[in-house]
Design a protein around this motif. Sequence first.
Motif, PDB file in Angstrom:
ATOM      1  N   GLY A 179      -0.488 -12.897  39.483  1.00  0.00           N
ATOM      2  CA  GLY A 179       0.270 -13.682  40.455  1.00  0.00           C
ATOM      3  C   GLY A 179      -0.214 -13.455  41.879  1.00  0.00           C
ATOM      4  N   GLN A 180      -0.651 -12.218  42.158  1.00  0.00           N
ATOM      5  CA  GLN A 180      -1.159 -11.925  43.507  1.00  0.00           C
ATOM      6  C   GLN A 180      -2.380 -12.790  43.819  1.00  0.00           C
ATOM      7  N   THR A 181      -3.255 -12.904  42.847  1.00  0.00           N
ATOM      8  CA  THR A 181      -4.446 -13.738  43.059  1.00  0.00           C
ATOM      9  C   THR A 181      -4.041 -15.208  43.163  1.00  0.00           C
ATOM     10  N   GLY A 182      -3.124 -15.612  42.308  1.00  0.00           N
ATOM     11  CA  GLY A 182      -2.635 -16.996  42.363  1.00  0.00           C
ATOM     12  C   GLY A 182      -2.057 -17.298  43.738  1.00  0.00           C
ATOM     13  N   TYR A 183      -1.342 -16.330  44.279  1.00  0.00           N
ATOM     14  CA  TYR A 183      -0.763 -16.487  45.621  1.00  0.00           C
ATOM     15  C   TYR A 183      -1.877 -16.736  46.635  1.00  0.00           C
ATOM     16  N   ALA A 184      -2.892 -15.874  46.596  1.00  0.00           N
ATOM     17  CA  ALA A 184      -3.998 -16.002  47.568  1.00  0.00           C
ATOM     18  C   ALA A 184      -4.680 -17.367  47.422  1.00  0.00           C
ATOM     19  N   MET A 185      -4.855 -17.822  46.175  1.00  0.00           N
ATOM     20  CA  MET A 185      -5.504 -19.117  45.943  1.00  0.00           C
ATOM     21  C   MET A 185      -4.722 -20.253  46.620  1.00  0.00           C
ATOM     22  N   HIS A 186      -3.405 -20.209  46.435  1.00  0.00           N
ATOM     23  CA  HIS A 186      -2.592 -21.316  46.971  1.00  0.00           C
ATOM     24  C   HIS A 186      -2.478 -21.270  48.492  1.00  0.00           C
ATOM     25  N   ILE A 187      -2.438 -20.066  49.056  1.00  0.00           N
ATOM     26  CA  ILE A 187      -2.374 -19.978  50.529  1.00  0.00           C
ATOM     27  C   ILE A 187      -3.652 -20.573  51.126  1.00  0.00           C
ATOM     28  N   SER A 259      -1.544 -16.431  35.698  1.00  0.00           N
ATOM     29  CA  SER A 259      -0.541 -16.950  36.634  1.00  0.00           C
ATOM     30  C   SER A 259      -0.710 -18.463  36.673  1.00  0.00           C
ATOM     31  N   ASP A 260       0.321 -19.143  37.105  1.00  0.00           N
ATOM     32  CA  ASP A 260       0.321 -20.618  37.080  1.00  0.00           C
ATOM     33  C   ASP A 260       1.330 -21.110  38.121  1.00  0.00           C
ATOM     34  N   PHE A 261       0.825 -21.531  39.255  1.00  0.00           N
ATOM     35  CA  PHE A 261       1.709 -22.009  40.323  1.00  0.00           C
ATOM     36  C   PHE A 261       1.336 -23.434  40.704  1.00  0.00           C
ATOM     37  N   THR A 262       2.322 -24.184  41.168  1.00  0.00           N
ATOM     38  CA  THR A 262       2.023 -25.490  41.771  1.00  0.00           C
ATOM     39  C   THR A 262       2.736 -25.600  43.113  1.00  0.00           C
ATOM     40  N   GLU A 439      18.037  -8.752  32.191  1.00  0.00           N
ATOM     41  CA  GLU A 439      19.278  -8.571  31.430  1.00  0.00           C
ATOM     42  C   GLU A 439      20.390  -9.486  31.958  1.00  0.00           C
ATOM     43  N   SER A 440      20.354  -9.756  33.274  1.00  0.00           N
ATOM     44  CA  SER A 440      21.486 -10.496  33.845  1.00  0.00           C
ATOM     45  C   SER A 440      21.127 -11.884  34.377  1.00  0.00           C
ATOM     46  N   GLY A 441      19.856 -12.191  34.440  1.00  0.00           N
ATOM     47  CA  GLY A 441      19.466 -13.491  35.004  1.00  0.00           C
ATOM     48  C   GLY A 441      17.966 -13.649  34.901  1.00  0.00           C
ATOM     49  N   CYS A 442      17.315 -13.824  36.035  1.00  0.00           N
ATOM     50  CA  CYS A 442      15.851 -13.855  36.032  1.00  0.00           C
ATOM     51  C   CYS A 442      15.354 -13.480  37.409  1.00  0.00           C
ATOM     52  N   ARG A 443      14.071 -13.172  37.501  1.00  0.00           N
ATOM     53  CA  ARG A 443      13.443 -12.926  38.802  1.00  0.00           C
ATOM     54  C   ARG A 443      12.051 -13.513  38.764  1.00  0.00           C
ATOM     55  N   LEU A 444      11.469 -13.693  39.950  1.00  0.00           N
ATOM     56  CA  LEU A 444      10.086 -14.142  39.985  1.00  0.00           C
ATOM     57  C   LEU A 444       9.207 -13.029  39.419  1.00  0.00           C
ATOM     58  N   VAL A 445       8.114 -13.400  38.778  1.00  0.00           N
ATOM     59  CA  VAL A 445       7.224 -12.401  38.150  1.00  0.00           C
ATOM     60  C   VAL A 445       6.535 -11.551  39.218  1.00  0.00           C
ATOM     61  N   TYR A 446       6.378 -12.097  40.416  1.00  0.00           N
ATOM     62  CA  TYR A 446       5.610 -11.453  41.476  1.00  0.00           C
ATOM     63  C   TYR A 446       6.550 -11.177  42.639  1.00  0.00           C
ATOM     64  N   GLU A 447       6.063 -10.373  43.605  1.00  0.00           N
ATOM     65  CA  GLU A 447       6.950  -9.950  44.689  1.00  0.00           C
ATOM     66  C   GLU A 447       7.214 -11.051  45.699  1.00  0.00           C
ATOM     67  N   LYS A 448       6.151 -11.769  46.066  1.00  0.00           N
ATOM     68  CA  LYS A 448       6.262 -12.685  47.196  1.00  0.00           C
ATOM     69  C   LYS A 448       6.169 -14.124  46.710  1.00  0.00           C
ATOM     70  N   ARG A 449       7.157 -14.931  47.085  1.00  0.00           N
ATOM     71  CA  ARG A 449       7.120 -16.337  46.673  1.00  0.00           C
ATOM     72  C   ARG A 449       6.201 -17.113  47.619  1.00  0.00           C
ATOM     73  N   LEU A 450       5.452 -18.014  47.043  1.00  0.00           N
ATOM     74  CA  LEU A 450       4.616 -18.883  47.865  1.00  0.00           C
ATOM     75  C   LEU A 450       5.491 -19.739  48.781  1.00  0.00           C
ATOM     76  N   PRO A 451       4.996 -20.113  49.955  1.00  0.00           N
ATOM     77  CA  PRO A 451       5.752 -21.043  50.801  1.00  0.00           C
ATOM     78  C   PRO A 451       6.186 -22.250  49.970  1.00  0.00           C
ATOM     79  N   ILE A 452       7.443 -22.651  50.145  1.00  0.00           N
ATOM     80  CA  ILE A 452       7.930 -23.756  49.301  1.00  0.00           C
ATOM     81  C   ILE A 452       8.769 -24.759  50.082  1.00  0.00           C
ATOM     82  N   THR A 453       9.431 -24.312  51.164  1.00  0.00           N
ATOM     83  CA  THR A 453      10.164 -25.314  51.960  1.00  0.00           C
ATOM     84  C   THR A 453       9.144 -26.017  52.867  1.00  0.00           C
ATOM     85  N   ILE A 454       9.561 -27.144  53.390  1.00  0.00           N
ATOM     86  CA  ILE A 454       8.635 -27.886  54.267  1.00  0.00           C
ATOM     87  C   ILE A 454       8.278 -27.049  55.503  1.00  0.00           C
ATOM     88  N   GLU A 455       9.253 -26.288  55.995  1.00  0.00           N
ATOM     89  CA  GLU A 455       8.981 -25.445  57.180  1.00  0.00           C
ATOM     90  C   GLU A 455       7.975 -24.348  56.812  1.00  0.00           C
TER      91      GLU A 455
END
Length: 463
Positions: A179-187, A259-262, A439-455
């Motif tokens: 996911g870290q590499t995927g992050y760098a690719m998308h940035i 990893s697989d991000f869009t 156990e109680s829900g879910c979390r992102l697989v990686y620490e940092k989420r890619l920018p996703i809002t328009i801002e």
Amino acid sequence: MFAKKTYVERRETLKKSLGKGLVILLGNSDAAINYAGNQYAFRQDSSFIYYLGLDAPDLAYVLDIDHNKEYLFGDELTIDDIIWMGNLPSLKERAEKVGISDVKPLSELASVVGAAVKSGQAVHYLKPYRFKNQLLISELLGKNPGQVQKDFSLELTKAIIKMRLIKSDEELAQLANAGQTGYAMHIVAMKMCHPGVSERDIAGVIEGLAISAGQGVSFPTILSMNGQTLHNHDHSETLKEGRLMLCDAGSENLEHYASDFTRTTAVGAKYNARQESVHNIVLRAVNESIAMAKPGIAYKNVHRNAYRIIFEGLREMGLTKGDTEAALEAGAPALFMPHGLGHAMGLDVHDMENLGETLVGYDDETQRDTMFGYASLRFGKRLEPGHVLTVEPGIYFVPQLIDKWKAEKICADFINFDRLQDFYDFGGIRLEDDIVITESGCRLVYEKRLPITIEEIWDAVNG
Ligand code: GLY
């Protein structure tokens, strides 16, 4: 590679789960590109990696549960192999690292399997997806190649799916690494998303990052202004202001986890009003799907809820109409999102798809739908802690599909076809993150989420 204990325990669990019989697990071989000596990068079979960790061609593993024995079949390197391809520790030494002491030449595989068949042992093998392994099983078991595909062991397939679907902590660490590499690719893709830059330049640069960090991309990069084509591998255009660039890309790390991000970025991050409205509907769908994913809930229901958000969001824009429940029953949102909300991910980007998409994603309780759109969902069953999935809603305007539905009056009570004429040049927006069920829900697989809002996207593109 993980510690020896990991592989020994995995094989022990598999042995206990089957209880009897003889398992043949085939590794992959090198494959020619355009002549035998010019080969694709070697990719080991993912189940072979999972149970054996050995990343080399022409290996086979046999687990004889009835006699409590296991063998690795393969040949030591010849002097020619060493001259041309380099040296490695002996196969025996490599096998010991994963807890296997009995190594035999590949030529002995046929006699060991032949003896098992003769003595009436049940032989388990997975459905081959490469012709070479299909032919090898055909020879070993004396079945014609067509029959080989039909007689694979459902019991072995289900046992492996059950184990591989639940990711251990050491696997989650590998997925985070991918996911870290995927992050760098998308940035980098976002930073390059300016008018006048060619799609091919961006695809080339981000694929280079995946090669530098690991095994390369986890699937062929989808990067295009024509995001309405779901798997668009054409990168021949030059970015233009006013258009969107859809980038669906990921990396495979050194241990082969994916990893697989869009992200979809307006060129220069300059969103017009239509693009902003559609982006925010998809953003709501991805966020609410992540909020909803937890143990016990069927992913099929999360997909349906994403369809609800998309239908109602487009209704606010005047593109759809009518009652939501009736529209969901009729499958109207599939006009805009003809694919599923997500798929399992692990050692394969579509995890274990070679073992059977429906066997991986459905069970006796949760059956696969047949209706257009819903049927494309690869994973629909109840979620369990340790499942790793993509969450990837999207809205697309596919002119040919819109024309077809309009001509055939499909879901005409729910779609404002005339308003859609203005969207034929829109393309599509998909937003995708990777989650692990806890156990109680879910979390992102990686620490940092890619920018996703328009801002956030604006800052990434222009910051
Ligand atoms: N990200 C590409 C796919 O899921 O098929």
